[in-house]
Every structure is written in structure tokens, then in C-alpha cells.
Design an enzyme around this catalytic site. Structure first.
Site, mmCIF file in Angstrom:
data_model
loop_
_atom_site.group_PDB
_atom_site.id
_atom_site.type_symbol
_atom_site.label_atom_id
_atom_site.label_comp_id
_atom_site.label_asym_id
_atom_site.label_seq_id
_atom_site.Cartn_x
_atom_site.Cartn_y
_atom_site.Cartn_z
ATOM 1 N N GLU A 146 2.721 -7.879 8.419
ATOM 2 C CA GLU A 146 3.145 -6.477 8.420
ATOM 3 C C GLU A 146 3.804 -6.078 7.099
ATOM 4 O O GLU A 146 4.165 -4.924 6.905
ATOM 5 C CB GLU A 146 4.138 -6.213 9.564
ATOM 6 C CG GLU A 146 3.488 -6.163 10.930
ATOM 7 C CD GLU A 146 2.307 -5.210 10.991
ATOM 8 O OE1 GLU A 146 2.416 -4.076 10.501
ATOM 9 O OE2 GLU A 146 1.256 -5.620 11.512
ATOM 10 N N ARG A 173 -4.912 -7.800 -20.653
ATOM 11 C CA ARG A 173 -5.868 -7.364 -21.687
ATOM 12 C C ARG A 173 -5.278 -6.313 -22.618
ATOM 13 O O ARG A 173 -5.845 -6.025 -23.671
ATOM 14 C CB ARG A 173 -7.189 -6.924 -21.069
ATOM 15 C CG ARG A 173 -7.130 -5.675 -20.242
ATOM 16 C CD ARG A 173 -8.415 -5.498 -19.463
ATOM 17 N NE ARG A 173 -9.571 -5.231 -20.306
ATOM 18 C CZ ARG A 173 -9.789 -4.085 -20.935
ATOM 19 N NH1 ARG A 173 -8.935 -3.093 -20.831
ATOM 20 N NH2 ARG A 173 -10.857 -3.917 -21.684
ATOM 21 N N PRO A 209 0.818 -1.219 0.000
ATOM 22 C CA PRO A 209 0.000 0.000 0.000
ATOM 23 C C PRO A 209 0.849 1.265 0.000
ATOM 24 O O PRO A 209 0.331 2.365 -0.177
ATOM 25 C CB PRO A 209 -0.832 -0.123 1.288
ATOM 26 C CG PRO A 209 -0.148 -1.133 2.125
ATOM 27 C CD PRO A 209 0.628 -2.027 1.214
ATOM 28 N N ASP A 268 -11.421 2.469 -24.091
ATOM 29 C CA ASP A 268 -11.623 2.284 -22.652
ATOM 30 C C ASP A 268 -11.409 3.568 -21.865
ATOM 31 O O ASP A 268 -10.589 4.407 -22.233
ATOM 32 C CB ASP A 268 -10.626 1.254 -22.099
ATOM 33 C CG ASP A 268 -11.132 -0.161 -22.227
ATOM 34 O OD1 ASP A 268 -12.325 -0.335 -22.463
ATOM 35 O OD2 ASP A 268 -10.302 -1.076 -22.083
HETATM 36 C C1 LIG Z 1 -1.683 -5.917 5.897
HETATM 37 S S1 LIG Z 1 -0.714 -5.514 4.499
HETATM 38 C C2 LIG Z 1 0.712 -4.768 5.214
HETATM 39 C C3 LIG Z 1 0.590 -3.310 5.379
HETATM 40 C C4 LIG Z 1 1.838 -2.686 5.993
HETATM 41 N N1 LIG Z 1 1.901 -2.985 7.380
HETATM 42 C C5 LIG Z 1 1.787 -1.171 5.801
HETATM 43 O O1 LIG Z 1 1.197 -0.499 6.618
HETATM 44 O O2 LIG Z 1 2.284 -0.676 4.774
HETATM 45 C C6 LIG Z 1 -0.127 -7.057 3.950
HETATM 46 C C7 LIG Z 1 0.238 -7.164 2.496
HETATM 47 O O3 LIG Z 1 -0.894 -6.983 1.684
HETATM 48 C C8 LIG Z 1 -0.525 -6.394 0.463
HETATM 49 N N2 LIG Z 1 -1.337 -5.171 0.305
HETATM 50 C C9 LIG Z 1 -2.201 -4.653 1.187
HETATM 51 N N3 LIG Z 1 -2.807 -3.556 0.712
HETATM 52 C C10 LIG Z 1 -2.314 -3.352 -0.524
HETATM 53 C C11 LIG Z 1 -2.534 -2.364 -1.529
HETATM 54 N N4 LIG Z 1 -3.386 -1.358 -1.352
HETATM 55 N N5 LIG Z 1 -1.845 -2.481 -2.683
HETATM 56 C C12 LIG Z 1 -0.970 -3.482 -2.888
HETATM 57 N N6 LIG Z 1 -0.713 -4.435 -1.968
HETATM 58 C C13 LIG Z 1 -1.366 -4.377 -0.799
HETATM 59 C C14 LIG Z 1 0.964 -6.140 0.501
HETATM 60 O O4 LIG Z 1 1.625 -7.164 -0.199
HETATM 61 C C15 LIG Z 1 1.250 -6.174 1.997
HETATM 62 O O5 LIG Z 1 2.568 -6.578 2.256
#
Ligand SMILES: C[S@@+](CC[C@H](N)C(=O)[O-])C[C@H]1O[C@@H](n2cnc3c(N)ncnc32)[C@H](O)[C@@H]1O
Length: 247
Positions: free
Chosen positions: A114, A152, A87, A167
């Protein structure tokens, strides 16, 4: 194009890749997708892929060892994009999907708990991508989103070459509205122009609707959009129509 997904839940990702256009694209050889179980590269009897954080605190952190080994076992080409799903990454967009569709090889790393040991981010990943400003439990859904959006766009994947061209987001505008049968549904009629058979008028109407929709719904896209001369004419027509509707 080759896409490899590294995950602790391979079945979840495989299930999402087994339908519709993405499935057909694999069968036709436009894309080769492989899903790998990170645990196959994890050490010890328990095949652990995570451990507690140095410095203490809640939650577990994905170990660097299995992730480095999993990627190295794929022998990625030098131009491969090793994508950390997080994220905290760059927000995924149609432009990013287009850029990635030109790479020969994508490796998608799905995190959990995490997230990743920082050395994975610094020394293994070439890109960090987020699919939006919210936190999911794992990277599997983001991996599917990226694999789908990229696939796609690969040459030959969409039957009608124009479908991706029109699109939403492709030229900075939202797409125009679509109608199909019946002509009259509960008293709501299809706009007459779409029945006229007049291709130039239909194209004009569609472009005008794109302009109207984007201006109304997405001020962020509208602020970036540079209207052509013909768009300016359509915008003037729109303004006239609107002042007639609300004198
Ligand atoms: C609970 S999340 C970890 C968040 C991390 N503790 C932080 O605050 O940045 C677990 C995993 O989900 C994935 N993930 C969660 N949200 C995401 C998003 N919006 N985009 C891409 N990957 C995401 C990532 O691979 C991440 O390592």
C-alpha cells in the site's frame, strides 16, 4: 553525484543499472550508484519491512523504522534529496531530472504494497516523485527511470555534449526527426535538405520540424512555448507550405 537506492529487491535495480550509458557513467566515476537491501535494516528473525495498517483494511504498509535506519546509515549530506517514489508525488519531467542532476546526492526510496507509513513522507522524504499517472507494484522501475534520466545529464556522461541539448523537452519542444542509411528504404527517401551539406538550411529544417511536431502532437507544450523572432519566421513559412499543400 552519488545515488543510493533503498529497496527490498536490490537485484532488480542492480540489473537495470548494469547497461549502456548508465553503466559507463559509473565506470568513469561520473556517478556512484549503490543499491541497498532494506531488509538489512529490518528487525527480528523475519526481517519484516511491512506490517498491517492501523485502522484495518487490506494490504500492508512499509514500516518507518527500517527506512529511517537505512537512510541514516548512508549519512546523507544536508543537501541530499531523499526521494519517496509514489504515484501521489510530483510528476517526473525533464526539468525535474535537470534539477536533480545538480544535487550532490540522491536517495531513492522504493515502496511496495500500500506504500509507506505516513511518517516517512512527512519526516524523512524531501521530495515525492511519481513517474506517471498509473500504479506500479513497486518503486524499483521508477528508481531506475530517475537514475537513468539524471545520469545522462551529468557533465561528461554523454559523448557528444550536444546530444542532451537537442533532446525532446530540453527547450520545451519535441526533437526533430532523424534519418540514417539507406538513402532510399523501400521507396521512402531521406529529405533532400539533409543531403545538401548546407548546415544553415539543415538547422532551419530541423527547427521547423520541431515546431511542426510539437504543435501537432503536444498542445500542452505548444501552449507554453514562446517562439523567438526566427521561430515566427519559420512558422510563417510552415503556414505557407501548408496552404500550398491544402489550397
Ligand atoms: C501499489 S503502489 C502503492 C500505491 C498506493 N496505495 C497509492 O494508491 O498511492 C506500491 C509502490 O510502488 C511505487 N509506485 C507505484 N506507482 C508509482 C508511480 N507512478 N510513480 C512512482 N512510484 C510508484 C511506490 O513506491 C509505491 O509505494
Amino acid at each position: 553525484m552519488r545515488i543510493d537506492v533503498i529497496t527490498i529487491f536490490p537485484d532488480m535495480v542492480r540489473a537495470g543499472l548494469g547497461y549502456s550509458i548508465v553503466k559507463r557513467a559509473q565506470e568513469a566515476g561520473h556517478v556512484r550508484v549503490a543499491v541497498h537491501d532494506l531488509r538489512d535494516h529490518a528487525p527480528g528473525k523475519h526481517r519484516a519491512t511491512d506490517d498491517s495498517p492501523y485502522g484495518g483494511g487490506a494490504g500492508m504498509v512499509m514500516l518507518p523504522g527500517p527506512l529511517f535506519q537505512a537512510v541514516e546509515s548512508l549519512d546523507p549530506v544536508p543537501e541530499a534529496r531523499i526521494i519517496l517514489l509514489t504515484p501521489q508525488g510530483e510528476t517526473f519531467s525533464q526539468a525535474k531530472a535537470r534539477e536533480l542532476s545538480e544535487a550532490p546526492h540522491l536517495v531513492l526510496l522504493c515502496g511496495h504494497y500500500e506504500g509507506f507509513d505516513e511518517r516517512v513522507r512527512r519526516h524523512l522524504a524531501t521530495d515525492e516523485i511519481s513517474i506517471g499517472d498509473y500504479v506500479l507494484t513497486g518503486g524499483e522501475l521508477p528508481a531506475l527511470v530517475i537514475a537513468d534520466a539524471v545520469t545522462r545529464l551529468l557533465p561528461g556522461v554523454l559523448g557528444n555534449a550536444e546530444s542532451a541539448e537537442a533532446d525532446t523537452f530540453t527547450d520545451g519542444l519535441l526533437e526533430y526527426p532523424h534519418y540514417t542509411r539507406p538513402l532510399d528504404f523501400r521507396g521512402w527517401r531521406v529529405p533532400d535538405v539533409l543531403l545538401s551539406g548546407h548546415h544553415a538550411e539543415i538547422a532551419k529544417w530541423r527547427r521547423k520540424e520541431q515546431l511542426r511536431r510539437t504543435r501537432e502532437r503536444r498542445p500542452d507544450l505548444w501552449a507554453e512555448f514562446v517562439p523567438s523572432k526566427s521561430d515566427q519566421k519559420l512558422l510563417a513559412q510552415l503556414a505557407e507550405e501548408e496552404s500550398e499543400e491544402n489550397p
